[in-house]
Write a protein that holds these residues in place. Structure first.
Motif, short mmCIF file in Angstrom:
data_model
loop_
_atom_site.label_atom_id
_atom_site.label_comp_id
_atom_site.label_asym_id
_atom_site.label_seq_id
_atom_site.Cartn_x
_atom_site.Cartn_y
_atom_site.Cartn_z
N ARG A 195 -10.38 15.36 -19.24
CA ARG A 195 -9.29 15.34 -18.29
C ARG A 195 -9.64 16.30 -17.15
NH1 ARG A 195 -4.43 16.74 -22.40
NH2 ARG A 195 -6.05 18.23 -23.03
N PRO A 196 -9.13 16.07 -15.94
CA PRO A 196 -9.49 16.93 -14.80
C PRO A 196 -9.28 18.42 -15.08
CG PRO A 196 -8.33 14.99 -14.01
CD PRO A 196 -8.26 14.94 -15.52
N SER A 252 -12.19 21.34 -15.08
CA SER A 252 -12.08 22.51 -14.22
C SER A 252 -12.30 23.81 -14.99
CB SER A 252 -10.71 22.54 -13.53
OG SER A 252 -10.57 21.44 -12.66
N ASP A 279 -22.15 19.19 -6.71
CA ASP A 279 -21.48 18.22 -5.84
C ASP A 279 -22.26 17.97 -4.55
OD1 ASP A 279 -21.07 20.80 -4.99
OD2 ASP A 279 -19.02 20.46 -4.30
N PRO A 292 -12.78 15.57 -9.58
CA PRO A 292 -12.38 14.71 -8.46
C PRO A 292 -13.21 14.90 -7.21
CG PRO A 292 -10.77 16.45 -8.80
CD PRO A 292 -11.69 16.49 -9.98
N ASP A 293 -13.77 16.11 -7.00
CA ASP A 293 -14.53 16.36 -5.78
C ASP A 293 -16.03 16.18 -5.99
OD1 ASP A 293 -14.84 18.46 -7.47
OD2 ASP A 293 -14.73 20.02 -5.92
N SER A 294 -16.40 15.58 -7.12
CA SER A 294 -17.82 15.36 -7.39
C SER A 294 -18.15 13.90 -7.14
CB SER A 294 -18.15 15.72 -8.85
OG SER A 294 -19.50 15.46 -9.11
#
Length: 425
Positions: A198-199, A203, A226, A403-405
């Motif tokens: 899960r995000p 993190s 990233d 999400p930012d990868s």
């Protein structure tokens, strides 16, 4: 009398190393035919701290603490907690199998115990215990059994059922021995689950890996995952130019060592093929040695290699590399430098023969016909990847959930690409 391996209950690092050694012996002979495992493991720990050859998927780093907590909660004793933990871990196997039941894309690879199920001998808690400590997801410096004893005592004290000298219990604080940043398990964890993070889980793991592996290649990749193209297939596509000088130095020495010592492994297999009178395999290994020599030349692996710095880098990280291992490696490097064709060098051939006989005695394949007959035509011929294959899968799990990868590590990438790329100045 039957021989066995043994270790102190609290010596987790040594226990993990012994388990990996046992795994190697389950294969055809030992993969480390020439006894360079101490150097391989020193580089592996420096580049990818906390990893081991036993790891499969990153979410186990959360599964294990969650299941240990479930087992300890309500248990009246450490023995009961241990029984409950095993039951929970078997349930996890079934839940993972169910979670990937209808998927054929390989995303469910890495389920520990998928075949053995309830008969699995080495549970995920044992496999991931070392990494949990190294990545500071586990805060008590004990073995699994020691953790269950302490956890049961603390909970017993909190219920007023037992007395304990543990300060945490006396002060009324319930210390779980884990630090997951407040993450709670999904409600259906033991019904049907997957390795998809899960995000919020990704993190927490990202931050923990970033802080606990700083200065290593793993830490650098986590920090730059990233923006760096981990699909790089050459030095031109991937570079460590912005990495700290000390890290570049370690990667450089590890890369040079991997390729150079690979020739010794190939020569060893050639010698076994000759002793077994297998002409096709003799030709095969002569061809591979020719290819190896070409790669050493084209990559300039031996040019400008500071051997004194190599041993300094290793000694800084492991002061227990055996002297005979250093002697063998130095002699092999000298033989490579002094001969255009190591396969025809009496010096190189005698060096490898003597090394194997010293390590194995009467079990040497080069002198023992019975041991030679069990040889399957290849042993220990792969390039050292320093656990990059394992690490790549863990990073793929991590980056895929962020999400930012925009990119993730491709599992089909050659394991040696990362360590080959970007190390030339």
């Amino acid at each position: 009398m039957t021989s066995s391996f043994g270790w102190l209950d609290t010596d987790n690092a040594e226990r993990r190393r012994m388990l990996e050694v046992i795994d190697l012996f389950k294969e055809q002979g030992t993969v480390d035919e020439l006894g360079i495992g101490s150097i391989r493991d020193t580089f592996s720990d420096a580049l990818f701290p906390g990893t081991s050859t036993l790891l499969t998927r990153l979410r186990y780093a959360l599964f294990v603490p969650w299941l240990v907590e479930r087992a300890v909660t309500g248990a009246s004793s450490a023995d009961e907690a241990a029984r409950r933990l095993r039951v929970e871990e078997v349930r996890l196997i079934e839940a993972l199998v169910d979670g990937y039941r209808d998927q054929q894309d390989g995303r469910g690879q890495g389920v520990l115990g998928q075949t053995a199920r309830a008969k699995l001998k080495r549970m995920p808690s044992e496999v991931y215990w070392g990494p949990l400590g190294r990545w500071q997801l586990r805060t008590w410096d004990t073995s699994v059994s020691g953790h269950l004893r302490r956890g049961s005592a603390l909970r017993g004290a909190s219920r007023g059922r037992t007395e304990t000298d543990d300060p945490g219990a006396r002060d009324g604080r319930l210390d779980t021995g884990f630090d997951l940043g407040g993450l709670e398990p999904p409600h259906d964890l033991l019904r049907s689950t997957t390795f998809d993070l899960r995000p919020e889980e990704a993190s927490i793991l990202l931050e923990r890996l970033r802080t606990t592996t700083a200065g290593s290649l793993l830490g650098w990749l986590v920090e730059h995952g990233d923006t760096i193209d981990l699909d790089a297939g050459s030095a031109g596509e991937f570079s460590l130019a912005s990495a700290p000088a000390d890290l570049r130095r370690v990667v450089d020495h590890a890369t040079r060592f991997s390729l150079t010592v690979h020739g010794a492994s190939l020569l060893y297999n050639l010698l076994v093929a000759e002793a077994a009178s297998l002409p096709d395999l003799v030709d095969h290994y002569r061809e591979r040695l020719d290819e190896w020599r070409g790669e050493v030349i084209s990559t300039r692996t031996l040019e400008g290699w500071d051997r004194g710095e190599l041993w300094h880098v290793l000694a800084e990280r492991n002061g227990k590399i055996p002297s005979p291992t250093r002697t063998f490696v130095d002699a092999w490097l000298d033989a490579v430098l002094d001969s255009d064709q190591v396969e025809d060098s009496s010096r190189a051939r005698e060096l490898v023969t003597h090394r194997e006989r010293r390590l194995k005695g009467g079990r040497s394949r080069l002198v023992n016909r019975s041991a030679r007959e069990s040889w399957k035509g290849e042993s220990g011929t792969g390039l050292l990847d320093y656990r990059w294959g394992v690490t790549r899968r863990l990073l793929d799990d991590l980056f895929s959930a962020l999400p930012d990868s925009a990119r993730s590590v491709r599992t089909e990438q050659r394991a040696d690409v990362l360590l080959t790329a970007g190390t030339t100045a």
